[in-house]
Design an enzyme around this catalytic site. Sequence first.
Site, PDB file in Angstrom:
ATOM      1  N   ARG A  27     -22.901  -6.771  60.552  1.00  0.00           N
ATOM      2  CA  ARG A  27     -22.104  -7.802  60.020  1.00  0.00           C
ATOM      3  C   ARG A  27     -22.068  -8.904  61.101  1.00  0.00           C
ATOM      4  NH1 ARG A  27     -18.766  -6.353  55.796  1.00  0.00           N
ATOM      5  NH2 ARG A  27     -17.382  -8.076  56.361  1.00  0.00           N
ATOM      6  N   TRP A  74     -19.344 -11.924  65.049  1.00  0.00           N
ATOM      7  CA  TRP A  74     -20.489 -13.212  64.587  1.00  0.00           C
ATOM      8  C   TRP A  74     -19.848 -14.360  64.912  1.00  0.00           C
ATOM      9  CZ3 TRP A  74     -20.754 -17.211  61.392  1.00  0.00           C
ATOM     10  CH2 TRP A  74     -21.885 -17.774  61.024  1.00  0.00           C
ATOM     11  N   GLY A 101     -12.727 -13.465  60.050  1.00  0.00           N
ATOM     12  CA  GLY A 101     -12.227 -14.272  59.444  1.00  0.00           C
ATOM     13  C   GLY A 101     -12.322 -15.753  60.064  1.00  0.00           C
ATOM     14  N   GLU A 492     -36.014 -16.241  58.086  1.00  0.00           N
ATOM     15  CA  GLU A 492     -34.844 -15.664  58.656  1.00  0.00           C
ATOM     16  C   GLU A 492     -35.331 -14.536  59.688  1.00  0.00           C
ATOM     17  OE1 GLU A 492     -32.280 -13.960  55.786  1.00  0.00           O
ATOM     18  OE2 GLU A 492     -33.936 -13.238  54.549  1.00  0.00           O
ATOM     19  N   LYS A 607     -24.744 -10.170  57.873  1.00  0.00           N
ATOM     20  CA  LYS A 607     -24.916  -9.683  56.463  1.00  0.00           C
ATOM     21  C   LYS A 607     -24.088 -10.238  55.319  1.00  0.00           C
ATOM     22  CE  LYS A 607     -27.300  -6.817  53.752  1.00  0.00           C
ATOM     23  NZ  LYS A 607     -28.739  -7.352  53.306  1.00  0.00           N
TER      24      LYS A 607
HETATM   25  C1  F6R Z   1     -31.224 -13.557  52.746  1.00  0.00           C
HETATM   26  C2  F6R Z   1     -29.733 -13.140  52.552  1.00  0.00           C
HETATM   27  C3  F6R Z   1     -28.622 -14.043  52.280  1.00  0.00           C
HETATM   28  C4  F6R Z   1     -27.663 -13.663  51.259  1.00  0.00           C
HETATM   29  C5  F6R Z   1     -26.482 -14.750  51.102  1.00  0.00           C
HETATM   30  C6  F6R Z   1     -25.638 -14.204  50.379  1.00  0.00           C
HETATM   31  O1  F6R Z   1     -32.125 -12.490  52.980  1.00  0.00           O
HETATM   32  O2  F6R Z   1     -29.532 -11.761  52.836  1.00  0.00           O
HETATM   33  O3  F6R Z   1     -29.297 -15.421  51.996  1.00  0.00           O
HETATM   34  O4  F6R Z   1     -28.470 -13.574  50.093  1.00  0.00           O
HETATM   35  O5  F6R Z   1     -25.673 -14.751  52.371  1.00  0.00           O
HETATM   36  O6  F6R Z   1     -25.099 -12.930  50.276  1.00  0.00           O
HETATM   37  P1  F6R Z   1     -24.359 -12.414  49.112  1.00  0.00           P
HETATM   38  O7  F6R Z   1     -25.598 -11.764  48.210  1.00  0.00           O
HETATM   39  O8  F6R Z   1     -23.844 -11.076  49.616  1.00  0.00           O
HETATM   40  O9  F6R Z   1     -23.334 -13.328  48.493  1.00  0.00           O
END
Ligand code: F6R
Length: 612
Positions: A27, A74, A101, A492, A607
């Site tokens: 994360r 992060w 947040g 990425e 993530k």
């Molecule tokens: C790329 C990746 C990101 C997520 C994006 C949306 O490999 O993982 O582009 O797809 O941050 O995240 P979610 O799907 O969790 O809303």
Amino acid sequence: MCGIVAYLGYRQACPIILKGLHRLEYRGYDSAGVALMNDGELNVYKKKGKVAELENFIAEKDTHARVGMGHTRWATHGEPNDTNAHPHYSTSERIAIIHNGIIENYAALKTHLQQQGHEFHSDTDTEVFVNLIEEIQQHNHCNLEEAVRLALHEVVGAYAIVVMSRDAPNQLIAARKGSPMVIGIGDGEFFIASDATPIIEYTNEVVYVNDYEIAIIRDGRLELRSKEDVEQTPYIQKLELELDSIEKGGYEHFMLKEIFEQPRSIMDSMRGRLEMNAGHLNMGGFRAYEQKFVNAQRIIVVACGTSWHAGLVAEYLLEDLARIPVEVEYASEFRYRNPVITERDIVIAISQSGETADTLAAIELAKSKGATIFGICNVVGSSIARATDAGAYTHAGPEIGVASTKAFTAQVTVLTLLAMLMGQKRGTLTDTKLRELMVELDTIPAKVEKALLLDDEIRAIAATFCDVPNFLYLGRGYNFPVALEGALKLKEISYIHAEGYPAAEMKHGPIALIDENMPVVVIATRDSSYEKVVSNIQEVKARKGRIIAVVTEGDDVIRDMAEFVIEVPYTSEALVPLVSVIPLQLLSYHIAVMRGCNVDQPRNLAKSVTVE
Ligand code: F6R
């Protein structure tokens, strides 16, 4: 973004917290820290870098404690360094906080608190939060719980926080709005975390904290209260997460493990939904809203990143099979436009994590206009799953590698089933066509398994290209989103600049980039645009571009044109992304490994993107 973990109980807190931080490191991983309560002393240790660096840093320190909390960061406000790492003390160092947040009004609060004599050492919004709590406590002469509650009325933004105080050494106070938080309830012990992964080996009883709730853990019990101070009944749920699913299981990286899990995860996404013996499709979330889907005038898909690419595949599927207009929107743009949304629209929100701030905000906007919201999430109990009217989980299992792989194919699988169901119920898909698609979908896990056998071949191709600075990815029709996804995967994790384009658009600009040094990945499987893609390959070849073509098994035409050919099993056009994306995932993985990149935790990424 950011992982939080806390413990109160009879065991040593520090090892539990550190292990939890390792699990949550996906994360955020630019700095980490812990706060430990030992004999009435509240000690904070924090360090720039990975959790491993924090571990080295505290190896010689006295970390005995039965109450503590930790954070992996992060960065949002302030660069990653020791000072900006969490936990943060209040000015008196009597209170400490961890926070996931963003506090949007932190600047105004900070000015006010400075005027009251509070001192700041970091550039973070979090240090403002903890000083606000302290200021309220001093000013109102109240206990910590009341001070936290009142502070929540003053902050604007998103938070999942845990607060500890030297004055209440056997207590943890936590609260959330917009950032995830789950509490594990053991026998005489409690765990707080951003997701369930730090908790599963200790207990399977959890409470998902809701927005605007405050959790107070003390005297061997958990109490939940609303922001208005009304006691809430905790809803205890059973966790259905296996420990194996969050470990590497012999693979070098989570990403590789997750790529190889796809035959299984795709099957899990179909389980109970594609009923071959009974010859029908089933989707619980769809059933309850069937009439809405049948009568809908339009589908709007909102998502970000890879999930947005899955949404683009859905556009082709839904228009093709269910003959309904579809718009696919970046959630971040949609929420700040003034989009036209009506009660006859269905908004499909796609999110692996179920926590993406922009997607959540887009949902709230669409809800306020009366649209029906259907969620497609991987994480059970996540904020998006709870904010939608109905939905379908992807059941891909935890995805820990930051680059999304199995979550993408699971999303596409669920979207395929949804489009088939809609086509059936709207009468746009004949029984014969539906049956054909069902039979073919059933074969996809085996075809993905076969595509994974290309791993060695793809590693060899990666070795040829691992030092190039640029890549172009081209595809048409159903393979256009796959080209975008292939380019995103590469950039990425390997930091190579890569662009995805609809193959025919190349001549409107990107063709200028092509010379003898430019690798061009063309996805050219046998489908309705095959001949056109072959022409596009010719155009690249005429400019000496280096072609890597993903083709259907047995294709001899493209073999003569391309420098490298990757043959994947044949499948129906509508299902092809599930197979054609596999070699692109492997290609990016191997290139990134060869470049020495941190595949599972690429720089600057996290993530779960809980900030807008
Ligand atoms: C790329 C990746 C990101 C997520 C994006 C949306 O490999 O993982 O582009 O797809 O941050 O995240 P979610 O799907 O969790 O809303």
